[in-house]
Design a protein around this motif. Structure first.
Motif, mmCIF file in Angstrom:
data_model
loop_
_atom_site.group_PDB
_atom_site.id
_atom_site.type_symbol
_atom_site.label_atom_id
_atom_site.label_comp_id
_atom_site.label_asym_id
_atom_site.label_seq_id
_atom_site.Cartn_x
_atom_site.Cartn_y
_atom_site.Cartn_z
ATOM 1 N N GLY A 239 -42.140 62.968 43.761
ATOM 2 C CA GLY A 239 -42.276 63.910 44.861
ATOM 3 C C GLY A 239 -42.419 65.336 44.366
ATOM 4 N N LEU A 240 -41.617 65.692 43.360
ATOM 5 C CA LEU A 240 -41.703 67.029 42.782
ATOM 6 C C LEU A 240 -43.076 67.270 42.164
ATOM 7 N N ARG A 241 -43.578 66.238 41.488
ATOM 8 C CA ARG A 241 -44.897 66.361 40.840
ATOM 9 C C ARG A 241 -45.998 66.542 41.875
ATOM 10 N N HIS A 242 -45.821 65.917 43.056
ATOM 11 C CA HIS A 242 -46.837 66.028 44.105
ATOM 12 C C HIS A 242 -46.446 67.038 45.187
ATOM 13 N N ARG A 243 -45.412 67.843 44.888
ATOM 14 C CA ARG A 243 -44.972 68.910 45.789
ATOM 15 C C ARG A 243 -44.615 68.382 47.175
ATOM 16 N N ARG A 244 -43.793 67.355 47.204
ATOM 17 C CA ARG A 244 -43.322 66.808 48.465
ATOM 18 C C ARG A 244 -41.840 66.481 48.359
ATOM 19 N N THR A 245 -41.199 66.367 49.501
ATOM 20 C CA THR A 245 -39.784 66.007 49.546
ATOM 21 C C THR A 245 -39.590 64.831 50.484
ATOM 22 N N ASP A 246 -38.616 63.971 50.153
ATOM 23 C CA ASP A 246 -38.327 62.825 50.999
ATOM 24 C C ASP A 246 -36.896 62.380 50.768
ATOM 25 N N MET A 247 -36.601 61.158 51.176
ATOM 26 C CA MET A 247 -35.250 60.629 51.025
ATOM 27 C C MET A 247 -34.798 60.654 49.567
ATOM 28 N N ASN A 248 -35.689 60.295 48.657
ATOM 29 C CA ASN A 248 -35.337 60.284 47.232
ATOM 30 C C ASN A 248 -34.896 61.666 46.764
ATOM 31 N N THR A 249 -35.543 62.701 47.306
ATOM 32 C CA THR A 249 -35.167 64.066 46.953
ATOM 33 C C THR A 249 -33.724 64.350 47.353
ATOM 34 N N LEU A 250 -33.379 63.958 48.579
ATOM 35 C CA LEU A 250 -32.027 64.226 49.078
ATOM 36 C C LEU A 250 -30.971 63.478 48.276
ATOM 37 N N VAL A 251 -31.188 62.174 48.061
ATOM 38 C CA VAL A 251 -30.202 61.368 47.332
ATOM 39 C C VAL A 251 -30.086 61.843 45.893
ATOM 40 N N SER A 252 -31.214 62.079 45.237
ATOM 41 C CA SER A 252 -31.191 62.496 43.834
ATOM 42 C C SER A 252 -30.533 63.855 43.668
ATOM 43 N N LEU A 253 -30.893 64.806 44.531
ATOM 44 C CA LEU A 253 -30.311 66.143 44.431
ATOM 45 C C LEU A 253 -28.804 66.092 44.654
ATOM 46 N N GLY A 254 -28.378 65.283 45.606
ATOM 47 C CA GLY A 254 -26.952 65.179 45.882
ATOM 48 C C GLY A 254 -26.179 64.536 44.750
ATOM 49 N N THR A 255 -26.643 63.402 44.236
ATOM 50 C CA THR A 255 -25.901 62.701 43.180
ATOM 51 C C THR A 255 -25.972 63.445 41.845
ATOM 52 N N LEU A 256 -27.148 64.021 41.550
ATOM 53 C CA LEU A 256 -27.267 64.761 40.283
ATOM 54 C C LEU A 256 -26.407 66.026 40.302
ATOM 55 N N SER A 257 -26.300 66.662 41.472
ATOM 56 C CA SER A 257 -25.424 67.841 41.569
ATOM 57 C C SER A 257 -23.993 67.452 41.232
ATOM 58 N N ALA A 258 -23.517 66.373 41.838
ATOM 59 C CA ALA A 258 -22.151 65.916 41.573
ATOM 60 C C ALA A 258 -21.991 65.474 40.126
#
Length: 831
Positions: free
Chosen positions: A240-259
């Motif tokens: 998604g980042l490579r194609h400049r888009r956001t979706d469910m994967n963005t939310l889950v990944s950002l949340g778990t990687l932050s923690a």
């Protein structure tokens, strides 16, 4: 005389209106008024049934009779108004595309937008629940390679192209579930252990492990969960980042990687935190359990989605793998896919038929319940049509193959059901609009939550801010929103197919729930469509047999059901030869008999050309009042007498009218019969109203007039003769024999000639729309309530907060609950 558009089959006579739908690109429109102007011009053009312009997409959809108006004529009419049409180069085609990599409604909306932008694509709809896109396109302008390019450019993978009902998605479900099981095993083997080691206040034994060592152990245990079990989220977010888009994967990944990374810094570089007086809290448990819960939800959702599509798979599994054919007098077993039209196939008791065809030798009874929903077997004899996939109950027989592969009834039904499951209901538009902007809004809310907690929150501020930030990201996934409508459509269309109701698209399900008037065609719909001569009334000085003989001599030239009834009644009589036969649709027939004009038809039509004796007029009025159709016969401008014909009502007609009224519908009839005949039938069936003496070509206009009164109309007809009216109605329902599925004009085809399927259709449509509304309510309501709770909006007043693990479990269960609610349609009783 005639009650349907297809009056006769004489050379030069007027045929039933054909119907074709084309899409055009429009250029030159500057505002919505331009679109309205084009629609108005075309709707008044001869031969045009319907025209609608999508100003935003700059596209025109027009349904017309190609015998009366051509695409070039349509383009010329529009050009006179100052606009340009790009006419279609070829008849539109439909492609079903199976896509992998979509994880939420935002993904589906993005793919749909990309496909819609392709030049030559008239319409594209993406169903998240089935992971399919349904694309209507001009093969002269674009095609499958361009679809693949557009999909892959967005970062998703195309699994299959083509109209085949079999899909790689279905065949790869086991592999997908197996992969999810492996990742679940890792997540749920380590996740609870990580949770246990993180809860020293709850489990005092944990505090015996030195804190520094415990943090390292937690890091080691969490790594496989984060980077193996959660890899598909990370991979999806990277794409998604490579194609400049956001979706469910963005939310889950950002949340778990932050923690995870916050905890890793605390574990290996604790000095800055100690210097700042911050507690050395780690949140490996949040990262691990979020992934565990979300994976569990995805696994359960995938299983449930598989159940939603099992109706199509059941149909496709019915075709046997092998067929027994007669080649050069020898019985040979070959793969069913190798059959060719014309092959002679032997079927034994207990075997399923490998293709469609006609019985040549033998008698049997065949179970066709898998197609028609009718439990009783159907007796078959030589000359009878048989359908591939049906079950031969007893008696060996031979049949000649007529349709194979994708041309068979079974494959056609499966394809149409899949297309319906890939279509989109009008009610889904709101969810699509929200999904398209939802993830960026959630990211903004999460960032705002982080900032407010850092600036204004209680101590420990960083800890509270991080937990709230992660909770917002995780709980706000729009999966449930994206699944709400398509899941219900999939199950609803599948349930309909199992019942013997073939629904063409999702819009039909929605319109069926909203109809308030049921308008029945008479001949072949409310009646059996096999009329019989009930009485012969010669004029004074005429003979009954001679009257019948002359009428049959002219009617033998017509294929109309009433004509066939007269010819059948005259079987065994010698018929004179009639020349120069002319057909007058909706009126009658005329021809020359030994130099004199012979007329057979409706009383008012014949009566204008030959005076009717008073005594005959009184008899005709009496017979018509009893519900019989009167056919007048005249020769040399002299009335010879009349015949009466009656078509028996279907035995279930009264019951169906009563059930429709109980459902709150107004029930009407439209017929070409005269007023007294129509009134008699209306009284017998207790109809609310009727329209009589309506010419075939005027039926669509009558439907249009009712719609102008604000009524939502369901038209029930035979699917061929009533094509314009079926197309004009809000919901067109065609009766079908099961082997001749007339879906060109109708939205719904009943796969057996049983009117009881009509109220069942309404009940099913209403149940489906009710489930869709429930799903959308809970999907929207879930996010409206959950996001403020996760952000901590209620913390100052009530002290309410949401742990990220609870947020993950709630988010996962929301998607599962939506699909599970849709699956209730499989069990809901429809009457």
């Amino acid at each position: 005389m005639n009650d349907s558009p297809e009056t006769c089959s004489l050379p030069g006579e007027s045929k039933a209106p054909l119907q074709k739908t084309d899409f055009f690109k429009v250029s030159g429109m500057g505002c919505a008024a331009c679109a309205a102007r084009i629609e108005k011009i075309l709707r008044h053009a001869p031969g045009v049934f319907e025209a609608s312009v999508n100003f935003a997409a700059q596209k025109l959809k027009v349904t017309y009779d190609p015998q009366k108006i051509s695409p070039e004529d349509i383009a010329a009419l529009v050009k006179k108004e100052g606009y340009e049409l790009i006419a279609p180069r070829a008849q539109r085609e439909t492609a079903l595309v199976t896509i992998s990599g979509m994880s939420c409604a935002a993904c589906a909306a993005r793919v749909e937008k990309a496909l819609s932008k392709i030049p030559g694509v008239f319409e594209a709809s993406v169903n998240l629940a089935s992971a399919k896109a349904r694309i209507i396109y001009d093969p002269g302008l674009t095609g499958p390679p361009r679809f693949r390019e557009a999909i892959e450019k967005e970062g998703y993978r195309l699994l299959e192209l083509g109209p085949r009902p079999e899909t790689l998605l279905a065949s790869s479900e086991a592999e997908r579930l197996s992969e999810l099981k492996r990742r679940l095993l890792v997540a749920w083997s380590l996740g609870p252990l990580i949770f246990f080691l993180s809860m020293e206040k709850v489990f005092p034994v944990v505090s015996q492990i030195p804190p520094d060592l415990r943090r390292v152990i937690l890091f080691v245990l969490t790594c496989p969960v984060e980077f193996y079990a959660g890899w598909e989220f990370l991979k999806g977010a990277f794409e998604g980042l490579r194609h400049r888009r956001t979706d469910m994967n963005t939310l889950v990944s950002l949340g778990t990687l932050s923690a995870f990374f916050y905890s890793a810094v605390v574990t290996f570089w604790p000095k800055p935190f100690v210097s700042a007086g911050l507690p050395l809290h780690v949140y490996y448990d949040s990262a691990a359990m979020i992934i565990a819960f979300v994976l569990l939800g995805r696994y359960l959702e995938t299983r449930a989605r598989g159940r939603a599509t099992e109706a199509v798979r059941k149909l496709l599994s019915l075709t046997p793998a092998m067929a027994r054919v007669i080649r050069e007098g020898q019985e040979v077993e070959i793969p069913a896919e190798a059959l060719l039209p014309g092959d002679l196939v032997l079927v034994r008791p207990g075997e399923r038929l490998p293709a469609d065809g006609v019985i040549i030798e033998g008698e049997t009874a065949i179970d066709e319940s898998m197609l028609t929903g009718e439990s009783l077997p159907v007796e078959k004899a030589p000359g009878a049509k048989v359908i591939g996939g049906t079950l031969n109950l007893y008696g060996a027989f031979r049949f000649r193959v007529e349709k194979v592969g994708q041309e068979t009834t079974l494959a056609t039904i499966a394809r149409l059901v899949e297309e319906a499951q890939g279509s989109k209901a009008r009610i889904q538009r709101l969810a699509d609009k929200v999904a398209g902007i939802f993830v960026p809004i959630v990211l903004s809310i999460a960032a705002l939550t982080l900032a407010v907690w850092l600036l204004l929150g209680p101590e420990p501020r960083l800890t509270n801010a991080l937990l709230s930030f992660v909770s917002v990201l995780v709980i706000a996934c729009p999966c449930a929103m994206g699944l709400a409508t398509p899941a219900a459509v999939m199950v609803g269309t599948g349930r309909a197919a199992e019942t013997g109701i073939l629904v063409k698209n999702a819009l039909a399900l929605e319109e069926g729930a909203r109809v308030r008037v049921c308008l029945f065609d008479k001949t072949g719909t409310l009646t059996r469509g096999r009329p019989e001569v009930r009485g012969i009334f010669p004029a004074e000085g005429q003979m009954a047999e001679e009257l019948l003989r002359l009428a049959a001599a002219l009617e033998v030239h017509s294929e109309h059901p009433l004509s066939k009834a007269i010819v059948e009644a005259a079987r065994g009589l010698e018929l004179p030869k009639v020349q120069n036969v002319s057909a007058y649709p909706g009126q009658g027939l005329a021809g020359d008999l030994k130099g004199h004009r012979l007329l057979v038809g409706k009383p008012d039509w014949v009566g204008k050309r030959a005076p009717v004796p008073q005594i005959l007029q009184e008899k005709m009025t009496s017979e018509a009042a009893s519900g019989r159709t009167v056919i007048l016969v005249a020769l040399r401008d002299e009335v010879l007498g009349f015949l009466t014909i009656a078509d028996t009502l279907r035995p279930e007609a009264k019951e169906v009218v009563r059930e429709l009224k109980e459902l709150g519908l107004k029930v009407m009839m439209i017929t070409g019969d005269n007023q007294p005949t129509a009134a008699a039938i209306a009284r017998e069936l207790a109809l609310d109203d009727f329209l009589a003496e309506v010419m075939p070509q005027a039926k669509a206009e009558k439907v249009r007039e009712l719609q102008k009164e604000g009524l939502s109309i369901m038209m029930v007809g035979d699917g061929i003769n009533d094509a314009p009216a079926l197309a004009q109605a809000d919901l067109g329902v065609a009766l079908s024999s099961g082997t001749d599925i007339a879906l060109e004009s109708a939205d719904v085809a009943l796969m057996r000639e049983d009117l009881r399927l009509v109220p069942q259709t309404i009940s099913l449509c209403r149940a489906t729309l009710r489930i869709i509304k429930q799903n959308l309510f809970w999907a929207f309501g879930y996010n409206i309530l959950a996001i403020p709770l996760a952000a901590g909006l209620f913390y100052p007043l009530f002290g309410w907060r949401l742990n990220p693990m609870v947020a993950a479990a709630a988010m996962a269960m929301s998607s599962v609950s939506v699909v599970a609610n849709a699956l209730r349609l499989k069990k809901i009783a429809i009457h």
